[in-house]
Design a protein around this motif. Structure first.
Motif, short mmCIF file in Angstrom:
data_model
loop_
_atom_site.label_atom_id
_atom_site.label_comp_id
_atom_site.label_asym_id
_atom_site.label_seq_id
_atom_site.Cartn_x
_atom_site.Cartn_y
_atom_site.Cartn_z
N SER A 102 6.88 -5.60 -4.00
CA SER A 102 6.12 -4.36 -4.13
C SER A 102 6.80 -3.34 -5.03
O SER A 102 6.25 -2.27 -5.27
N PRO A 139 2.94 2.27 -3.97
CA PRO A 139 2.33 3.02 -5.08
C PRO A 139 2.30 4.53 -4.80
O PRO A 139 2.44 5.33 -5.72
N VAL A 140 2.13 4.89 -3.54
CA VAL A 140 2.12 6.31 -3.19
C VAL A 140 3.50 6.92 -3.45
O VAL A 140 3.60 8.02 -4.00
N ALA A 157 0.82 -1.21 0.00
CA ALA A 157 0.00 0.00 0.00
C ALA A 157 0.86 1.26 0.00
O ALA A 157 0.45 2.29 -0.54
N TRP A 183 3.79 7.29 -7.13
CA TRP A 183 2.89 8.35 -7.59
C TRP A 183 3.51 9.72 -7.35
O TRP A 183 3.46 10.59 -8.23
N THR A 236 -6.72 4.06 -4.38
CA THR A 236 -6.04 3.01 -5.14
C THR A 236 -5.03 2.27 -4.27
O THR A 236 -4.97 1.04 -4.28
N SER A 237 -4.25 3.01 -3.51
CA SER A 237 -3.24 2.41 -2.64
C SER A 237 -3.88 1.53 -1.57
O SER A 237 -3.40 0.43 -1.29
N ILE A 262 -5.05 8.38 -5.59
CA ILE A 262 -3.97 7.47 -5.20
C ILE A 262 -4.20 6.85 -3.83
O ILE A 262 -3.81 5.71 -3.59
N GLY A 304 2.44 2.93 -9.43
CA GLY A 304 2.10 4.21 -8.82
C GLY A 304 2.62 5.37 -9.64
O GLY A 304 1.92 6.38 -9.83
#
Length: 186
Positions: free
Chosen positions: A113, A51-52, A48, A55, A133-134, A130, A120
């Motif tokens: 990951s 991706p942040v 989780a 992004w 999504t995350s 985001i 991301g």
């Protein structure tokens, strides 16, 4: 991103964690539900966060690639998808039994990951929330890794590569949808 596309993205991003947790479950004699959920949470939390991070990096570079951002997203998702397919096609002969440690789990979760970080980054170029999504990716990964740990004890070497293959195909499909949305439907 539609809720269905978000669901497919979340599940496909959890495929490599699912495959890794199957091997973790195969290494354990009889994994307990509590232990499986703990492994799932480690994978889910890390999946989780990444991706942040990606992004943020993607947003920082967005002004430089704004006119062709959909192609960047497509390319990144396709490369990651192809990598997952190649990894899924590799057959592991046997599962090596070794002691489970927190650091080994964190290292494995981080390794699985890295593709979420790249996804991301590609999501920074399209209109997505985001955080939602995350969280979806983290929740799907927690569930899938927990299930993988429990299933790994019984089916370890037979199931893992199929999850990688399916996840790779879904990521390529999402990348293709991004290109279609930005070129054909605009």
């Amino acid at each position: 991103m539609t809720p269905v596309a978000l669901l497919f993205l979340a599940v496909s991003m959890s495929a490599d964690a699912f495959a890794a947790s199957i091997s973790k479950g195969a290494e354990l004699r009889k994994p307990r539900f509590r232990h499986a959920v703990g492994i799932g949470l480690i994978f889910g939390i890390i999946e989780a966060i990444t991706p942040v991070l990606g992004w943020v990096a993607g947003k920082a570079s967005q002004q430089y690639v704004e006119t062709w951002d959909h192609w960047v997203a497509f390319t990144l998702l396709t490369i990651i998808g192809l990598h997952m397919i190649v990894e899924g096609l590799k057959k592991e002969e046997k599962v090596e039994h070794r002691k489970q440690t927190l650091w080994l789990l964190v290292l494995t979760a981080t390794a699985t990951s890295l593709d979420a970080m790249a996804v991301g980054a590609s999501l920074a170029f399209i209109d997505v929330n985001i955080i939602t999504t995350s969280l979806a990716i983290g929740l799907a990964t927690t569930v899938m890794a927990s299930m993988g740990t429990l299933l790994g004890h019984k089916f370890g070497k037979y199931v893992g590569h199929w999850a990688e293959l399916a996840g790779g195909v879904v990521l390529i499909g999402i990348g293709a949808m991004v290109v279609v949305e930005h070129t054909v439907l605009m």
